[in-house]
Design a protein around this motif. Structure first.
Motif, short mmCIF file in Angstrom:
data_model
loop_
_atom_site.label_atom_id
_atom_site.label_comp_id
_atom_site.label_asym_id
_atom_site.label_seq_id
_atom_site.Cartn_x
_atom_site.Cartn_y
_atom_site.Cartn_z
N ARG A 78 -26.41 -2.86 51.96
CA ARG A 78 -26.67 -3.00 50.52
C ARG A 78 -25.63 -2.24 49.70
O ARG A 78 -25.09 -2.77 48.72
CB ARG A 78 -28.08 -2.52 50.16
CG ARG A 78 -29.16 -3.55 50.39
CD ARG A 78 -30.48 -3.16 49.76
NE ARG A 78 -31.06 -1.94 50.30
CZ ARG A 78 -31.74 -1.86 51.45
NH1 ARG A 78 -31.93 -2.95 52.18
NH2 ARG A 78 -32.25 -0.73 51.86
N GLU A 80 -22.60 -1.48 50.46
CA GLU A 80 -21.29 -2.13 50.57
C GLU A 80 -21.31 -3.58 50.08
O GLU A 80 -20.31 -4.29 50.18
CB GLU A 80 -20.79 -2.07 52.01
CG GLU A 80 -20.72 -0.66 52.58
CD GLU A 80 -19.70 0.26 51.91
OE1 GLU A 80 -19.11 -0.12 50.87
OE2 GLU A 80 -19.48 1.36 52.42
N GLU A 81 -22.45 -4.00 49.54
CA GLU A 81 -22.61 -5.37 49.04
C GLU A 81 -22.20 -6.40 50.09
O GLU A 81 -21.49 -7.36 49.80
CB GLU A 81 -21.84 -5.55 47.73
CG GLU A 81 -22.37 -4.64 46.63
CD GLU A 81 -21.69 -4.85 45.30
OE1 GLU A 81 -21.45 -6.01 44.92
OE2 GLU A 81 -21.41 -3.84 44.62
N TYR A 82 -22.68 -6.15 51.30
CA TYR A 82 -22.40 -7.04 52.42
C TYR A 82 -23.62 -7.88 52.74
O TYR A 82 -24.68 -7.35 53.06
CB TYR A 82 -22.00 -6.23 53.66
CG TYR A 82 -21.98 -7.04 54.93
CD1 TYR A 82 -21.10 -8.10 55.08
CD2 TYR A 82 -22.84 -6.74 55.97
CE1 TYR A 82 -21.09 -8.86 56.24
CE2 TYR A 82 -22.83 -7.48 57.14
CZ TYR A 82 -21.96 -8.54 57.27
OH TYR A 82 -21.94 -9.29 58.42
N SER A 89 -19.56 -11.42 49.01
CA SER A 89 -19.60 -10.06 49.55
C SER A 89 -18.28 -9.35 49.27
O SER A 89 -17.21 -9.95 49.37
CB SER A 89 -19.83 -10.08 51.07
OG SER A 89 -21.13 -10.51 51.38
#
Length: 138
Positions: A78, A80-82, A89
């Motif tokens: 979350r 790392e916005e992955y 992403s």
């Protein structure tokens, strides 16, 4: 398989996200280097981009406590916005070998690297951190 994490930016000891997410949830943290990567300055945080012959990138190899691993993995994704398979992403979580500084052994670890679209923009016009160490960027 519960792999350690190679961290090179705000998750390193003494940085803000280390204190928020990792403090008290790790079994060990040791200096390490990542080969075949180039480090770029991002807005507020760095991006590693895989490049043959690049690196090394300086960071730490962080091993989570077994009881904290699954929750920590989800929280780091979350942060790392992955999202697997999502082209929006910012980062991708990939398995790479990080080299421990203490004994020189290569250890498989999770590393968050720039997602393909972000990596392409960085290669075209990003600011490289020549030292490979985000803490020495200034």
């Amino acid at each position: 398989m519960a792999l350690p994490f190679f961290v090179y930016g705000t998750l390193r000891p003494g940085e803000v996200n280390h204190d928020l997410l990792l403090r008290g949830r790790t079994r060990s943290e040791e200096p390490a280097r990542l080969a075949d990567a180039v480090l770029y300055q991002g807005p507020g945080y760095p991006y590693a981009v895989g490049e043959a012959g690049g690196g090394p990138v300086s960071g730490e190899l962080v091993t989570a406590l077994p009881e904290a691993y699954e929750e920590l993995l989800a929280e780091l994704d979350r942060l790392e916005e992955y999202v697997p398979g999502d082209p929006r992403s910012l980062y991708e979580r990939v398995e790479r070998k990080a080299v421990r500084a203490a004994d020189g052994a290569a250890v498989r670890a999770w590393v968050y690297v720039a997602a393909p679209a972000v990596a392409a923009r960085l290669r075209a016009r990003g600011q490289v951190i020549a030292s490979g160490d985000w803490r020495a960027r200034e």
